[in-house]
Write an enzyme that holds these catalytic residues in place. Structure first.
Site, PDB file in Angstrom:
ATOM      1  N   HIS A 162       0.810  -1.218   0.000  1.00 43.78           N
ATOM      2  CA  HIS A 162       0.000   0.000   0.000  1.00 43.78           C
ATOM      3  C   HIS A 162       0.848   1.276   0.000  1.00 43.78           C
ATOM      4  CE1 HIS A 162      -3.541   2.321   0.057  1.00 43.78           C
ATOM      5  NE2 HIS A 162      -4.249   1.656   0.940  1.00 43.78           N
ATOM      6  N   ASP A 383     -11.443  -9.061 -16.976  1.00 44.29           N
ATOM      7  CA  ASP A 383     -11.803 -10.239 -17.768  1.00 44.29           C
ATOM      8  C   ASP A 383     -10.506 -10.857 -18.273  1.00 44.29           C
ATOM      9  OD1 ASP A 383     -12.596 -12.084 -19.683  1.00 44.29           O
ATOM     10  OD2 ASP A 383     -14.151 -10.804 -20.541  1.00 44.29           O
TER      11      ASP A 383
END
Length: 446
Positions: A162, A383
């Site tokens: 992060h 996808d």
């Protein structure tokens, strides 16, 4: 509910293709927005996907190759953190690589994950690097991917340090990884590694011996649920917020209308505050992370790589928040977000430089809510070549009482999913809150 027993089959290191890293990104200095995240856990987000029409062996080969190609465009993620003699922390883009894990949980089905109740505990096993704080990137990979085979689906979990990325950069990388797996020959949007920005600073953040610790307790009991809000429900909330008494004079001025998401956030703020049974005088806080790329003048590149976020706290006494209508709280949130322009961003940077500090993630007074992630992130664009994700889920990282993550709904078109983490008694109260639950609907699988 099935018990947890995800089995790790193999682990390996994936590196970028063997070509020189551009000189401009050999080393990247952590910024004022990156450094405070060194005490936060690695980001853990993943996608639940239909079962692919390939063998496991072929698919794992595709995934590793695609991950390697993605890393060639995001060389920082294949590096490690380094602290120089002056105390500044950098990313050394040394091609040390990222971790790739193949796991199996063949006893788990889609129906086990997409339950209408609490998110099952075993979902956390779909992610590596549990309880790993970002400072650990000095010795550990800055990113990892876990591919888990289920009985009738697969899950791809992505984990990134992060202090190296915010949500915008995280999903940019994850989308690029999926794009290459789907067969793309080149990247759609290249990351921008420019570092001469307002966030670049000579200030040094000092750490205790052994590095920082996470700022919240990870051992308290929590419940976690995903609440789905249809487009119709969101529009009803927005209409209610903008037509309530505090906003009645402003409803025709579109520039000061509260947004759909601010309306939803205000409703959550009200209902969680009510469920907590706080004294009327108790000050409550709704903290929202905002993307500063478009708030600065001149703007940062929309694909600026790194953290470019600041936290906006909005405060209100519990009694006042609940005594007023939805529009009152929504208007507070709206005004704070609108006011967070170039001058406010720069003031936040200057204040941090005067007193360098880690980001205090947590709910220290029992009256706070922290909203992270965004329904604008392109999560369902992941996808990999055999169909859009069926759902988004996250791991154990950075979760505490009052931590909320906003995801787009799978059907798009303004739908929103809120991943809500609360103390068990507060969650029970929220589930009984009619004002909140009237807007919640079942997630429709397609």
């Amino acid at each position: 509910m099935p018990s947890s027993s995800t089995t790790v089959v193999s682990k390996c290191t994936v590196i970028p293709p063997l070509k020189p890293t551009p000189a401009a990104v050999k080393t990247l200095k952590l910024s004022v927005s990156d450094l405070p995240m060194l005490s936060c856990h690695y980001i853990q987000k993943g996608v639940l996907l239909p079962r692919p029409p390939y063998s496991s062996t072929d698919l794992i080969t595709f995934l590793k190759h695609s991950l390697s190609l993605a890393l060639s465009h995001f060389p920082a993620l294949a590096g490690r953190l380094v602290t120089d003699p002056t105390g500044h922390v950098h990313i050394s883009c040394n091609d040390a690589g990222v971790e790739f894990i193949h796991a199996k949980a063949g006893h788990l089905f889609l129906r086990d994950i997409l339950t209408s109740g609490d998110v099952p505990e075993f979902v956390k096993e779909f992610f590596p690097f549990d309880n790993t704080i970002s400072y650990s990137g000095h010795s550990r990979p800055l990113a990892a991917v876990q591919f888990t085979e289920l009985a009738d689906a697969v899950f791809i979990g992505c984990v990134v340090n992060h202090a190296v990325t915010d949500g915008t950069s995280f999903w940019h990388f994850f989308n690029t990884f999926a794009e290459f797996c789907k067969g793309a020959q080149k990247i759609s949007n290249s990351p921008d590694f420019y570092r001469k920005t307002v966030f670049n600073s000579p200030a040094v953040l000092k750490f205790p011996a052994g590095g920082p610790k996470v700022t919240f307790s990870g051992d308290v009991p929590l419940r976690e649920r995903v609440f789905h809000f249809s487009r119709e429900a969101i529009l009803k909330l927005k209409q209610r917020a903008n037509s309530s008494t505090s906003n009645a004079a402003a409803v025709n001025l579109i520039e000061i209308l509260v947004s759909s998401f601010q309306s939803l956030s205000a409703q959550l703020w009200r209902s969680v505050t009510r469920a907590r049974n706080l004294p009327p005088s108790k000050m409550t806080t709704f903290r929202m992370a905002v993307n500063c790329r478009h708030r600065l003048e001149p703007r940062l590149h929309p694909y600026y790589f790194g953290n470019a976020i600041q936290s906006i706290p909005t405060l209100a006494p519990a009694g006042e928040l609940l005594a007023n209508d939805l529009g009152w709280g929504a208007d507070l949130l709206h005004k704070n977000v609108v006011a967070h322009g170039d001058a406010t961003v720069r003031k936040g940077v200057a204040n941090w430089e005067k007193d360098p500090r880690l980001f205090p993630l947590g709910n220290f007074d029992g009256a706070s809510i922290t909203m992270g992630s965004s329904p604008r992130f392109p999560m369902y664009n992941n996808d990999f070549g055999w169909g859009r994700p069926l759902a988004i889920r996250s791991g154990k990282a950075n979760k505490f009482d009052g931590k909320i993550s906003a995801f787009p709904g799978r059907e798009g078109n303004g739908t929103v999913d809120l991943e809500v983490v609360l103390a068990p008694e507060t969650m029970a109260g929220l589930e009984k809150d009619e004002e909140f639950m009237q807007y919640v609907s079942e997630i429709i699988m397609m």
